[in-house]
Design a protein around this motif. Sequence first.
Motif, short mmCIF file in Angstrom:
data_model
loop_
_atom_site.label_atom_id
_atom_site.label_comp_id
_atom_site.label_asym_id
_atom_site.label_seq_id
_atom_site.Cartn_x
_atom_site.Cartn_y
_atom_site.Cartn_z
N LEU A 111 56.07 34.72 28.41
CA LEU A 111 55.00 33.72 28.31
C LEU A 111 55.05 32.80 29.53
CD1 LEU A 111 52.75 32.44 26.52
CD2 LEU A 111 54.54 30.96 25.59
N LEU A 112 53.92 32.69 30.22
CA LEU A 112 53.86 31.82 31.39
C LEU A 112 52.96 30.62 31.08
CD1 LEU A 112 53.60 34.73 33.96
CD2 LEU A 112 55.60 33.29 33.55
N ASP A 113 52.93 29.65 32.00
CA ASP A 113 52.31 28.37 31.67
C ASP A 113 50.80 28.32 31.96
OD1 ASP A 113 51.74 25.75 31.18
OD2 ASP A 113 53.21 24.89 32.53
N VAL B 174 56.02 34.85 23.23
CA VAL B 174 55.69 35.87 24.23
C VAL B 174 54.17 35.92 24.43
CG1 VAL B 174 57.70 37.37 23.81
CG2 VAL B 174 55.64 37.68 22.44
N ALA B 175 53.75 36.58 25.48
CA ALA B 175 52.30 36.79 25.71
C ALA B 175 52.01 38.26 25.46
CB ALA B 175 51.94 36.40 27.14
N ILE B 176 51.05 38.52 24.57
CA ILE B 176 50.70 39.91 24.27
C ILE B 176 49.30 40.20 24.79
CG2 ILE B 176 50.38 41.64 22.45
CD1 ILE B 176 53.22 40.71 22.52
N GLY C 278 38.28 41.49 30.99
CA GLY C 278 37.51 42.70 30.77
C GLY C 278 38.23 43.70 29.86
N PHE C 279 39.56 43.66 29.88
CA PHE C 279 40.31 44.67 29.13
C PHE C 279 40.64 44.24 27.72
CE2 PHE C 279 41.18 45.58 33.60
CZ PHE C 279 40.73 46.88 33.64
N GLY C 280 40.43 43.00 27.39
CA GLY C 280 40.75 42.54 26.04
C GLY C 280 41.17 41.09 26.05
N PRO D 69 43.74 33.46 42.64
CA PRO D 69 44.49 32.42 41.90
C PRO D 69 44.55 32.68 40.39
CG PRO D 69 43.09 31.42 43.55
CD PRO D 69 42.72 32.88 43.53
N GLY D 70 43.56 33.39 39.83
CA GLY D 70 43.58 33.69 38.39
C GLY D 70 44.63 34.73 38.01
N LYS D 71 45.18 35.42 39.00
CA LYS D 71 46.20 36.46 38.74
C LYS D 71 47.58 35.99 39.17
CE LYS D 71 42.99 39.30 37.41
NZ LYS D 71 42.79 39.57 35.99
N1 LIG Z 1 52.22 36.34 30.67
C1 LIG Z 1 51.21 35.49 30.42
N2 LIG Z 1 51.47 34.26 29.92
C2 LIG Z 1 50.47 33.39 29.64
N3 LIG Z 1 49.15 33.68 29.83
C3 LIG Z 1 48.83 34.88 30.32
C4 LIG Z 1 49.83 35.86 30.63
N4 LIG Z 1 49.20 36.97 31.11
C5 LIG Z 1 47.89 36.69 31.09
N5 LIG Z 1 47.65 35.45 30.62
C6 LIG Z 1 46.34 34.79 30.48
O1 LIG Z 1 45.37 35.77 30.13
C7 LIG Z 1 44.37 35.86 31.16
C8 LIG Z 1 43.91 37.30 31.28
O2 LIG Z 1 45.04 38.09 31.65
P1 LIG Z 1 44.88 39.40 32.55
O3 LIG Z 1 44.34 38.98 33.88
O4 LIG Z 1 46.16 40.14 32.53
O5 LIG Z 1 43.79 40.19 31.70
P2 LIG Z 1 42.57 41.10 32.16
O6 LIG Z 1 41.88 41.50 30.91
O7 LIG Z 1 43.07 42.19 33.02
O8 LIG Z 1 41.68 40.09 33.00
P3 LIG Z 1 40.46 40.42 33.99
O9 LIG Z 1 39.43 41.18 33.24
O10 LIG Z 1 40.02 39.04 34.42
O11 LIG Z 1 41.03 41.22 35.13
C9 LIG Z 1 45.01 35.27 32.40
O12 LIG Z 1 44.05 34.74 33.29
C10 LIG Z 1 45.91 34.20 31.81
O13 LIG Z 1 45.16 33.01 31.54
#
Ligand SMILES: Nc1ncnc2c1ncn2[C@@H]1O[C@H](COP(=O)(O)OP(=O)(O)OP(=O)(O)O)[C@@H](O)[C@H]1O
Length: 350
Positions: free
Chosen positions: A91-93, A37-39, A21-23, A139-141
């Motif tokens: 960066l995570l898997d 890294v993960a941005i 939702g945030f980007g 699980p998605g978080k």
């Molecule tokens: N550090 C990371 N390394 C690898 N992938 C990541 C990382 N952080 C986030 N992701 C990927 O990006 C997705 C979205 O990340 P995040 O939940 O932080 O964003 P969000 O916009 O807040 O999502 P939502 O709207 O679902 O709450 C995660 O489900 C994951 O697949």
Amino acid sequence: MLALDANQRITPSEALLGEGGFGIVAKCRDTTTNQAVAIKVNKSDPDILQQAHVEIFILEQLRRLDPDAANIVQWNGFFHDGERVSLKFELLDQCLWDYIRDRNKQGLPISEVRSILGQLTNALSHLGSVGIVHADLKPGKIMVVNRHESPVKVRLIDFGLACPASAVMPGDCVATTGYCAPEVMLGLPYNEASDMWSLGLVAVELATGVPLYPSENDYDYLKFIIETQGQPPDHVLDSVQFKGSVPGTGHESLETRYIILTRAEAGQRLFVSLIKEMLALDAHQRITPSQVLRHPFFSPGLSNRFPWEVAILVKIKKKKKSIPLFKAEQRTPYHHISPSIRPKTPCLQK
Ligand SMILES: Nc1ncnc2c1ncn2[C@@H]1O[C@H](COP(=O)(O)OP(=O)(O)OP(=O)(O)O)[C@@H](O)[C@H]1O
């Protein structure tokens, strides 16, 4: 993979790791460290910008913790790119949903359930030590650091909905239906115990491969909970000041889910007894992180004494017709939960 240049500019493209939702979250190379890294690039919308600053505030609080020891994602600061604010993470898997799915949704063996649940309990214990509620645990978080490592390590991500326990806004529920605690749904004050509820549901999903309460709306979710665990105690319902609309009717699921122990091994029984304490309807009665870690389910040698290769199954019972949750003559919507749907045998016991 894309480069993150000296001016910290990136261009979203095929390096997309996730979208929310945030980007978006994109995989980039930091040219100063030459590391991947993960941005997290937030949208330029003013509300989202404000939310991103709240997340930065929380991440600043979490800097007091060692990410590795606390099982939370390592945050390496933020930068502005025009109107957008971007957050830099290790960066995570892959997320736990994908990790479970890759195992054919069969549920993980006991050794892995214990290891992952122990790490996540440790994460909640650390969050509690700095007074932060994650508020969107699912699980998605939760991400696996490296799926090929054994034992696998996990980290909590996304503090976009997190808040200090002392500044919780009751009724401000934006967490995910299907994982949020009953007190959050009912608009009551909540605290770290609400994360423990969510962790209980994550634990069931780890062990069974499927969600316990797979609902898309509040009505279904509440119905699943009441059918399997009974309704929240009167003193909880008495404090409900429900101002919103009654959760939607008309789309009710006709399923109820029960945990079935195929072979009532001691390890499985201990697991179910732990889950029942994590899913206590009354947040005050819910088990705390330190109590979880002292629970016999975590006693050393359990998996050796009771090898648990057969995963726990969730039985789905189909109903012929939907059941009304609410009775019109009663006081407030959540007092209208019909006692007739109280289960004779609560499902979370063998
Ligand atoms: N550090 C990371 N390394 C690898 N992938 C990541 C990382 N952080 C986030 N992701 C990927 O990006 C997705 C979205 O990340 P995040 O939940 O932080 O964003 P969000 O916009 O807040 O999502 P939502 O709207 O679902 O709450 C995660 O489900 C994951 O697949």
